[in-house]
Design a protein around this motif. Structure first.
Motif, mmCIF file in Angstrom:
data_model
loop_
_atom_site.group_PDB
_atom_site.id
_atom_site.type_symbol
_atom_site.label_atom_id
_atom_site.label_comp_id
_atom_site.label_asym_id
_atom_site.label_seq_id
_atom_site.Cartn_x
_atom_site.Cartn_y
_atom_site.Cartn_z
ATOM 1 N N TYR A 1 0.840 -1.210 0.000
ATOM 2 C CA TYR A 1 0.000 0.000 0.000
ATOM 3 C C TYR A 1 0.871 1.256 0.000
ATOM 4 N N TYR A 2 1.870 1.287 0.908
ATOM 5 C CA TYR A 2 2.766 2.448 0.970
ATOM 6 C C TYR A 2 3.488 2.649 -0.367
ATOM 7 N N SER A 3 4.008 1.557 -0.923
ATOM 8 C CA SER A 3 4.791 1.649 -2.158
ATOM 9 C C SER A 3 3.940 2.087 -3.341
ATOM 10 N N SER A 4 2.666 1.714 -3.333
ATOM 11 C CA SER A 4 1.780 2.047 -4.444
ATOM 12 C C SER A 4 1.240 3.466 -4.351
ATOM 13 N N ALA A 5 1.384 4.091 -3.195
ATOM 14 C CA ALA A 5 0.877 5.454 -3.012
ATOM 15 C C ALA A 5 1.863 6.466 -3.579
ATOM 16 N N ASP A 6 1.328 7.562 -4.076
ATOM 17 C CA ASP A 6 2.174 8.673 -4.523
ATOM 18 C C ASP A 6 2.535 9.575 -3.355
ATOM 19 N N VAL A 7 1.681 9.589 -2.332
ATOM 20 C CA VAL A 7 1.953 10.386 -1.139
ATOM 21 C C VAL A 7 1.231 9.753 0.046
ATOM 22 N N PHE A 8 1.849 9.819 1.207
ATOM 23 C CA PHE A 8 1.232 9.376 2.452
ATOM 24 C C PHE A 8 0.819 10.622 3.227
ATOM 25 N N VAL A 9 -0.454 10.714 3.581
ATOM 26 C CA VAL A 9 -0.972 11.885 4.290
ATOM 27 C C VAL A 9 -1.332 11.495 5.718
ATOM 28 N N ASN A 10 -0.815 12.250 6.689
ATOM 29 C CA ASN A 10 -1.076 11.985 8.100
ATOM 30 C C ASN A 10 -1.591 13.259 8.771
ATOM 31 N N PRO A 11 -2.919 13.477 8.737
ATOM 32 C CA PRO A 11 -3.494 14.694 9.312
ATOM 33 C C PRO A 11 -3.852 14.532 10.787
ATOM 34 N N THR A 12 -2.920 14.028 11.572
ATOM 35 C CA THR A 12 -3.175 13.737 12.981
ATOM 36 C C THR A 12 -3.226 15.011 13.813
ATOM 37 N N TYR A 13 -4.038 14.967 14.869
ATOM 38 C CA TYR A 13 -4.154 16.096 15.796
ATOM 39 C C TYR A 13 -3.473 15.816 17.129
ATOM 40 N N ALA A 14 -3.052 14.593 17.376
ATOM 41 C CA ALA A 14 -2.383 14.246 18.636
ATOM 42 C C ALA A 14 -1.561 12.985 18.410
ATOM 43 N N ASP A 15 -0.251 13.139 18.325
ATOM 44 C CA ASP A 15 0.617 11.981 18.100
ATOM 45 C C ASP A 15 2.021 12.299 18.599
ATOM 46 N N THR A 16 2.634 11.316 19.234
ATOM 47 C CA THR A 16 3.957 11.529 19.805
ATOM 48 C C THR A 16 5.059 11.360 18.769
ATOM 49 N N PHE A 17 5.055 10.251 18.060
ATOM 50 C CA PHE A 17 6.022 10.005 16.991
ATOM 51 C C PHE A 17 5.500 8.839 16.170
ATOM 52 N N PRO A 18 4.566 9.100 15.259
ATOM 53 C CA PRO A 18 3.852 8.019 14.567
ATOM 54 C C PRO A 18 4.749 7.162 13.686
ATOM 55 N N THR A 19 4.690 5.853 13.903
ATOM 56 C CA THR A 19 5.513 4.929 13.121
ATOM 57 C C THR A 19 5.028 4.807 11.682
#
Length: 394
Positions: A293-311
């Motif tokens: 899934y990651y490799s097939s994506a052109d961009v990874f979007v992470n619109p998080t509002y609370a996260d310490t260090f997302p893996t």
């Protein structure tokens, strides 16, 4: 043989469970014996696993916590049993992760640990350890934790409670955790470290160790072909704080003829209510499936509002995919100008513009190189073993 015993809500499951597993594997590779005590949810592990409590213990803890604002102060018999197991194992180091989430009694655990000489290393994946109730106060801009929690604005948010005992909880944590002379705190990001240095734990040994991922599992795969630009989001749990509804708005801003949006980790119920133009995928424990899934994506979007260090950011980078994220918590620490774009929190229009500006071919090599250099789990988690050895040599 040196022995490490870790405590976490899960074992080799979810983000913190996988981190504990990786630390255990690093210890084993350095000749240690490794145990992981966990509350619920597990997959096969290379460490020896100790189950804390039974299923009904978790339900009772959840109910008591809801009625009495008692998170982390129930599960008494289960924790007393764990103490006996620790006595029998005689670990050289106790490594804590998430000791909340209704499976453990931190009062009983720390009363025991405070009477021993065992070095205690505690990785902070959220802010719970120095608040009177919540995991992340940033969602409401609360700063009561700097002096004394009370009248908690998040008491109706998980862990939901019918009453407010945040002041009692805060004072108890401050008393118990501050009293441990062998406590060493590992924030998973510089952002988290900044909060810890303002908390009642500011005088403890505080060292940042970033999370890592298995770059042999997460690596670029041949992408699944598509005629449209592919936007990907991944989360273990999707809700408002993870930016689920921001994706709904983003969908309206991006042409359906040009852009696909895929969200991985949704429940069946959430998938059934997705707006047209968003493809939902249930949670998968397969690293290879995620890597595709990651490799097939052109961009990874992470619109998080609370996260310490997302893996998830690290996994995307390891697969050669650039990251667009909000300026939230430690999320921006994963990327630089060559590997992604940081957008101000809540600026969905900014997300859309960032997505539209991405040409993956200009990012892939730098993304993979950054993951190899900074977020290889073998390098990241070897730092824990170095810390353990340094503590034992004193």
């Amino acid at each position: 043989m040196k022995i490490i015993l870790q405590v976490n809500v899960t074992a080799n499951w979810g983000s913190t469970g996988k981190i504990a597993e990786a630390i255990g594997n690093a210890a084993i590779n350095h000749g240690w014996e490794s145990y992981i005590a966990y509350g619920r949810w597990r997959t096969p592990s290379n460490s020896r696993l100790l189950k804390i409590g039974k299923q009904w213990d978790k339900y009772f803890h959840f109910v008591e916590q809801t009625v009495r604002d008692n998170e982390g102060l129930c599960s008494r018999k289960a924790t007393q049993k764990l103490i006996k197991q620790i006595d029998g194992i005689k670990p050289d180091v106790v490594q804590l992760h998430n000791i909340h989430d209704h499976y453990l009694n931190y009062h009983i655990l720390f009363k025991y640990l405070n009477q021993t000489d065992i070095p205690v290393v505690w990785t902070f994946h959220d802010c719970w350890a120095f608040t009177g109730h919540c995991f992340h106060f940033v969602t409401v801009g609360c700063e009561k934790w700097k002096a004394l929690c009370h009248d908690c604005p998040l008491k109706s948010v998980f862990p939901k409670s019918l009453v407010d005992r945040s002041q009692r909880n805060y004072e108890l944590k401050r008393s118990l955790f501050s009293a441990n002379k062998n406590l060493h705190i590992i924030p998973a990001s510089e952002w988290m470290a900044g909060f810890v240095r303002q908390s009642f734990l500011k005088d403890k040994d505080i060292r940042v160790i970033h999370n890592g991922v298995d770059i042999n599992l997460f690596h670029p795969f041949p992408p699944v072909k598509s005629n449209r630009f592919r936007v990907l989001g991944v989360s273990g749990v999707w809700n408002k704080d993870k930016g689920l509804y921001d994706f709904f708005i983003l969908r309206k801003m991006l042409s359906k003829e040009q852009y696909d949006i895929v969200l991985v980790g949704l429940s069946k119920e959430q998938i059934s209510t997705l707006p047209e133009g968003i493809t939902g995928v249930e949670r998968t424990s397969s690293a290879e499936a995620l890597a595709v899934y990651y490799s097939s994506a052109d961009v990874f979007v992470n619109p998080t509002y609370a996260d310490t260090f997302p893996t998830v950011n690290l996994e995307a980078l390891a697969c050669g995919t650039p990251v667009v994220t909000y300026r939230t918590g430690g999320s921006p620490e994963a990327i630089d100008e060559q590997t992604g774009i940081v957008v101000e929190q809540g600026d969905v229009e900014g997300l859309a513009k960032a997505v539209q500006s991405i040409d993956k071919a200009n990012f892939t090599e730098a993304c993979r190189a950054r993951a190899e250099r900074l977020f290889d789990k073998d390098k990241c988690f070897a730092q824990y073993i170095d810390l353990y050895n340094s503590l034992l040599s004193k």
